[in-house]
Design a protein around this motif. Structure first.
Motif, short mmCIF file in Angstrom:
data_model
loop_
_atom_site.label_atom_id
_atom_site.label_comp_id
_atom_site.label_asym_id
_atom_site.label_seq_id
_atom_site.Cartn_x
_atom_site.Cartn_y
_atom_site.Cartn_z
N THR A 133 48.12 49.60 42.08
CA THR A 133 47.42 50.89 42.11
C THR A 133 48.28 51.94 42.81
OG1 THR A 133 45.40 49.59 42.42
CG2 THR A 133 45.19 51.97 42.68
N VAL A 189 43.14 45.40 36.91
CA VAL A 189 42.64 44.25 36.14
C VAL A 189 41.97 44.85 34.91
CG1 VAL A 189 41.20 42.17 36.21
CG2 VAL A 189 42.20 43.08 38.34
N ARG A 195 34.17 34.82 30.60
CA ARG A 195 32.95 34.26 31.17
C ARG A 195 32.36 33.32 30.13
NH1 ARG A 195 34.03 37.46 35.04
NH2 ARG A 195 32.49 37.99 36.60
N ARG A 262 29.69 39.15 40.85
CA ARG A 262 31.09 38.73 41.08
C ARG A 262 32.01 39.93 41.34
NH1 ARG A 262 31.25 33.25 40.62
NH2 ARG A 262 32.85 33.62 42.18
N ALA A 265 35.55 41.24 46.11
CA ALA A 265 35.17 41.12 47.52
C ALA A 265 36.05 41.99 48.42
CB ALA A 265 35.26 39.66 47.94
N ILE A 274 45.29 51.37 49.95
CA ILE A 274 45.85 52.29 48.94
C ILE A 274 45.89 53.71 49.50
CG2 ILE A 274 45.44 53.33 46.66
CD1 ILE A 274 43.99 50.64 45.94
C1 HEM Z 1 42.95 47.72 43.70
C2 HEM Z 1 42.74 46.53 44.17
C3 HEM Z 1 41.82 45.51 43.54
C4 HEM Z 1 41.25 45.49 42.30
C5 HEM Z 1 41.39 46.51 41.18
C6 HEM Z 1 40.45 44.28 42.22
C7 HEM Z 1 39.72 43.92 41.11
C8 HEM Z 1 38.96 42.76 41.04
C9 HEM Z 1 38.24 42.33 39.88
C10 HEM Z 1 38.21 43.07 38.55
C11 HEM Z 1 37.64 41.18 40.19
C12 HEM Z 1 36.83 40.30 39.25
C13 HEM Z 1 35.38 40.68 39.24
C14 HEM Z 1 34.68 39.79 38.27
O1 HEM Z 1 35.10 38.65 38.04
O2 HEM Z 1 33.69 40.25 37.73
C15 HEM Z 1 37.96 40.86 41.57
C16 HEM Z 1 37.49 39.76 42.25
C17 HEM Z 1 37.84 39.46 43.54
N1 HEM Z 1 38.64 40.18 44.38
FE1 HEM Z 1 39.52 41.93 43.94
N2 HEM Z 1 40.56 43.61 43.40
C18 HEM Z 1 41.38 44.32 44.24
C19 HEM Z 1 41.75 43.99 45.53
C20 HEM Z 1 41.31 42.90 46.22
C21 HEM Z 1 41.68 42.60 47.58
C22 HEM Z 1 42.59 43.44 48.47
C23 HEM Z 1 41.06 41.45 47.92
C24 HEM Z 1 41.22 40.84 49.28
C25 HEM Z 1 40.67 39.85 49.74
C26 HEM Z 1 40.27 41.02 46.76
C27 HEM Z 1 39.47 39.89 46.68
C28 HEM Z 1 38.75 39.51 45.58
C29 HEM Z 1 37.96 38.28 45.52
C30 HEM Z 1 37.81 37.24 46.63
C31 HEM Z 1 37.37 38.27 44.24
C32 HEM Z 1 36.45 37.21 43.66
C33 HEM Z 1 35.01 37.62 43.89
C34 HEM Z 1 34.06 36.60 43.28
O3 HEM Z 1 34.44 35.91 42.34
O4 HEM Z 1 32.92 36.52 43.75
N3 HEM Z 1 40.45 41.94 45.75
N4 HEM Z 1 38.78 41.85 42.07
#
Ligand code: HEM
Length: 329
Positions: A133, A189, A195, A262, A265, A274
């Motif tokens: 980003t 993403v 799913r 989901r 997090a 950012i």
């Molecule tokens: C610009 C930065 C980010 C974007 C665009 C992004 C985007 C996403 C997307 C699209 C998902 C999937 C949602 C789904 O399955 O419906 C996701 C899941 C997740 N993201 Fe991020 N993310 C970013 C940064 C981060 C950061 C910094 C962390 C730090 C811990 C993180 C932790 C997670 C976790 C743990 C999940 C899984 C949540 C779950 O399955 O319950 N993400 N993210």
């Protein structure tokens, strides 16, 4: 530029140079850990299995399966080794100072597989999306001097000659709009991985059958012509005073972080890193694209997360030399 070391500190409280993996019989160096935990899974997840399009041929062996299994086996061995090492450190009295320490001491109900997956997940999730980003935002900032000047003025008004602090972020409305618009235009993403559908449902007027796989097209939603005028255009002004645009919490016009239970997090962390990084880059330097970047409006991407095929090439000119020398981060 990679946030992998930061991700490792967050999860393990350290960024190990290597880890001994007994299944591999050797020390695995840091660059190989990065490849196995981040780059290989990102490549594996976009492998196309042609049998998905012809389910009656699902019995035919396909090399994709073997490749994905190999990625999984290596990832599992390395994350298990990192977890074992952490257990040993804790047993020797290491203070609790990271995410894995809390999982190991408080989330004792987790199975070993669950522990492994939720240890790995924040490593891959935070290693590249945030960095991607920032790179897209800097591309647009370097391409649009008027936007850059307006941002610089806002940073000056809010923090004067000091570097922006996290506490300043709520006051930086234009910066926030710029980050949101970047996440809308260039969602890191762009497709949410498949799913599995557990039961017959109706979705957006379509019948979706049990057993199907659904892929959410985030890029398509963020660029929907019925929602956004000239969706391809990056324009922070369009979201500047739009309080309802919360990127998927309650408003689904742009969902770079997914939506529903989901939902990502790490939204707060991502937005903070950012915004702070862009603010400091623009406070310190004036940015311009190199001529080869200016000559095209189309930028190719690779991987599931929208890495630029070729890294951004921009020129950074120090704004005030004395500021660089005197200010501390
Ligand atoms: C610009 C930065 C980010 C974007 C665009 C992004 C985007 C996403 C997307 C699209 C998902 C999937 C949602 C789904 O399955 O419906 C996701 C899941 C997740 N993201 Fe991020 N993310 C970013 C940064 C981060 C950061 C910094 C962390 C730090 C811990 C993180 C932790 C997670 C976790 C743990 C999940 C899984 C949540 C779950 O399955 O319950 N993400 N993210």
């Amino acid at each position: 530029m990679s946030l992998f070391p930061f991700a490792m500190y967050q999860v393990l409280g350290r960024d190990p140079d290597s880890v001994f993996v007994k299944e591999m019989g050797r020390d695995v160096p840091r660059c190989e850990i990065f490849k196995a935990l981040v780059m290989d899974p990102l490549e594996a997840v976009i492998e196309v299995d042609w049998r998905d399009f012809f389910p009656f041929f699902s019995w035919v062996p396909n090399s994709v399966e073997a490749k994905i299994n190999a990625v999984h086996i290596k990832r599992k061995a390395i994350v298990s080794a990192l977890i074992d090492e952490q257990r040993q450190l804790l047993s020797k009295g290491k203070p609790l100072n990271c995410y894995l320490d809390i999982l190991l001491t408080e989330a004792t109900h987790l199975t070993e597989h669950q522990l492994l997956m939720i240890t790995w997940e924040p490593i891959i999730e935070s290693s590249d999306t945030t960095m991607i980003t920032i790179e897209w935002a800097m591309y647009e900032i370097a391409k649009n001097p008027v936007v850059q000047e307006r941002l610089f003025q806002e940073l000056n008004e809010v923090s004067g000659s000091k570097l922006v602090l996290e506490d300043d972020l709520p006051k930086l409305k234009y910066l926030t709009a710029l980050v949101k618009e970047t996440l809308r235009t260039y969602p890191p993403v762009s497709l949410i991985p498949p799913r599995h559908v557990d039961e017959d449902v109706q979705l957006g007027g379509f019948d979706v059958k049990k057993g199907w796989q659904v892929i959410i097209n985030v890029y398509g939603i963020n660029h929907n012509k019925e929602t956004w005028k000239e969706p391809e255009l990056w324009n922070p002004d369009r979201v500047l005073n739009d309080q309802s645009l919360d990127l998927g919490l309650q408003d689904y016009r742009a969902i770079p972080f997914g939506a529903g239970k989901r939902l990502c997090a790490g939204i707060s962390q991502a937005m903070c890193i950012i915004s702070m990084t862009i603010a400091h880059l623009v406070q310190h330097f004036e940015w311009r694209l190199l001529p080869e970047e200016q000559s095209t409006n189309v930028v190719d991407t690779v991987f599931l997360t929208t890495h630029r095929l070729y890294p951004l090439k921009a020129m950074a000119m120090p704004r005030i030399r004395s500021r660089l020398l005197s200010d501390k981060l």
